[in-house]
Design an enzyme around this catalytic site. Structure first.
Site, short mmCIF file in Angstrom:
data_model
loop_
_atom_site.label_atom_id
_atom_site.label_comp_id
_atom_site.label_asym_id
_atom_site.label_seq_id
_atom_site.Cartn_x
_atom_site.Cartn_y
_atom_site.Cartn_z
N LEU A 1 40.59 1.45 48.24
CA LEU A 1 41.29 0.93 49.43
C LEU A 1 40.72 -0.37 50.00
O LEU A 1 41.33 -0.97 50.88
CB LEU A 1 41.32 2.00 50.52
CG LEU A 1 42.16 3.23 50.18
CD1 LEU A 1 42.14 4.24 51.31
CD2 LEU A 1 43.61 2.84 49.86
N ASP B 1 47.85 -7.18 45.63
CA ASP B 1 49.01 -6.74 44.83
C ASP B 1 49.83 -7.88 44.24
O ASP B 1 51.04 -7.75 44.03
CB ASP B 1 49.93 -5.83 45.68
CG ASP B 1 49.21 -4.61 46.20
OD1 ASP B 1 48.33 -4.09 45.48
OD2 ASP B 1 49.52 -4.16 47.32
N HIS C 1 49.53 0.56 41.51
CA HIS C 1 50.17 0.56 42.83
C HIS C 1 51.43 1.44 42.77
O HIS C 1 52.22 1.31 41.83
CB HIS C 1 50.53 -0.87 43.23
CG HIS C 1 51.05 -0.96 44.63
ND1 HIS C 1 50.21 -0.99 45.72
CD2 HIS C 1 52.31 -0.98 45.11
CE1 HIS C 1 50.94 -1.03 46.82
NE2 HIS C 1 52.22 -1.01 46.49
N ILE D 1 39.07 -6.43 47.02
CA ILE D 1 38.04 -6.90 46.10
C ILE D 1 37.68 -8.34 46.48
O ILE D 1 38.56 -9.21 46.56
CB ILE D 1 38.56 -6.85 44.63
CG1 ILE D 1 38.91 -5.40 44.24
CG2 ILE D 1 37.55 -7.43 43.66
CD1 ILE D 1 37.75 -4.44 44.20
N SER E 1 42.65 11.70 41.44
CA SER E 1 43.39 12.39 40.37
C SER E 1 43.62 11.44 39.19
O SER E 1 43.55 11.86 38.03
CB SER E 1 44.70 12.96 40.90
OG SER E 1 45.64 11.96 41.18
C1 GRF Z 1 47.71 6.33 43.72
O1 GRF Z 1 48.95 6.57 44.26
C2 GRF Z 1 47.57 4.89 43.34
O2 GRF Z 1 48.77 4.30 42.96
C3 GRF Z 1 47.08 4.25 44.61
O3 GRF Z 1 46.25 5.22 45.21
C4 GRF Z 1 46.61 6.53 44.76
C5 GRF Z 1 45.39 7.19 44.23
O4 GRF Z 1 45.55 8.56 44.04
N1 GRF Z 1 46.47 2.98 44.36
P1 GRF Z 1 44.39 9.42 43.36
O5 GRF Z 1 43.13 9.24 44.20
O6 GRF Z 1 44.22 8.93 41.97
O7 GRF Z 1 44.87 10.83 43.40
#
Ligand code: GRF
Length: 187
Positions: A85, A145, A104, A88, A13
């Site tokens: 996920l 992070d 994050h 890197i 998204s």
């Molecule tokens: C988000 O909450 C972002 O902060 C985290 O992963 C999620 C990704 O959501 N790193 P989307 O795939 O963009 O809907």
């Protein structure tokens, strides 16, 4: 013109918001969506926006050979992680120093690090009875992070909040601020 590649493992998204935001930009162009998950919904979004996509494996990421070729071919100067996920690898970080951005869903340094993603973050925040949470946009370095923070925004937590309502609040902040922060940083 700055070319950016978005790395995403799932829904995408944020990736979609970024594509829309920069679709008419003269300065920033989304030239690639890369994913380690061939079933990720972000691929459908890439198709919808006519952005080339690239699927790679964890091994491809860690060896950073084909992936690097792809990024070079697309003249990518910044990599934007949006729900990516995998860690890197250092070789990629040294190829793109201070040029990899992540988002994050907490106010780092709180609730960051390995295993802290998605619902896990919001569960931990609620468990600790925090009064506020939010979003952090930061540069990526060798540690999960821990890179330089570029931007944070917060939202308050009410007694009635649960994981679903908190996810929604934080996602609104993500959608509102990620593209703007990318624009500010790369230009
Ligand atoms: C988000 O909450 C972002 O902060 C985290 O992963 C999620 C990704 O959501 N790193 P989307 O795939 O963009 O809907």
């Amino acid at each position: 013109m700055k070319n950016i590649a978005i790395f995403c493992s799932g829904s995408g998204s944020n990736a979609e918001k970024i594509c829309v935001f920069f679709s008419k930009s003269k300065d920033v162009n989304v030239v690639l969506i890369a994913t380690n998950n061939k079933k990720a919904f972000v691929i459908e979004r890439a198709k919808k926006f006519n952005v080339p996509f690239f699927v790679f494996s964890k091994e491809d990421l860690n060896s950073f050979t084909d992936l690097q070729k792809k990024l070079t071919e697309k003249q990518v100067s910044y990599v934007v992680l949006a729900g990516f996920l995998l860690k890197i690898p250092n070789i990629m970080i040294s190829t793109y120093p201070k040029k990899i951005i992540n988002i994050h869903p907490s106010l780092l340094p709180k609730y960051g690090g390995k295993g802290m993603y998605g619902k896990n973050v919001h569960q931990a925040v609620l468990r600790n009875k925090e009064k506020k949470t939010g979003v952090t946009i930061h540069l990526v370095n060798e540690f999960y992070d821990k890179g330089e923070i570029l931007f944070q925004a917060s939202c308050s937590i009410n007694k009635s909040d649960d994981v679903a309502s908190l996810s929604k609040k934080v996602q609104l902040l993500e959608h509102k601020f990620y593209s703007l922060t990318i624009k500010k940083f790369v230009s």
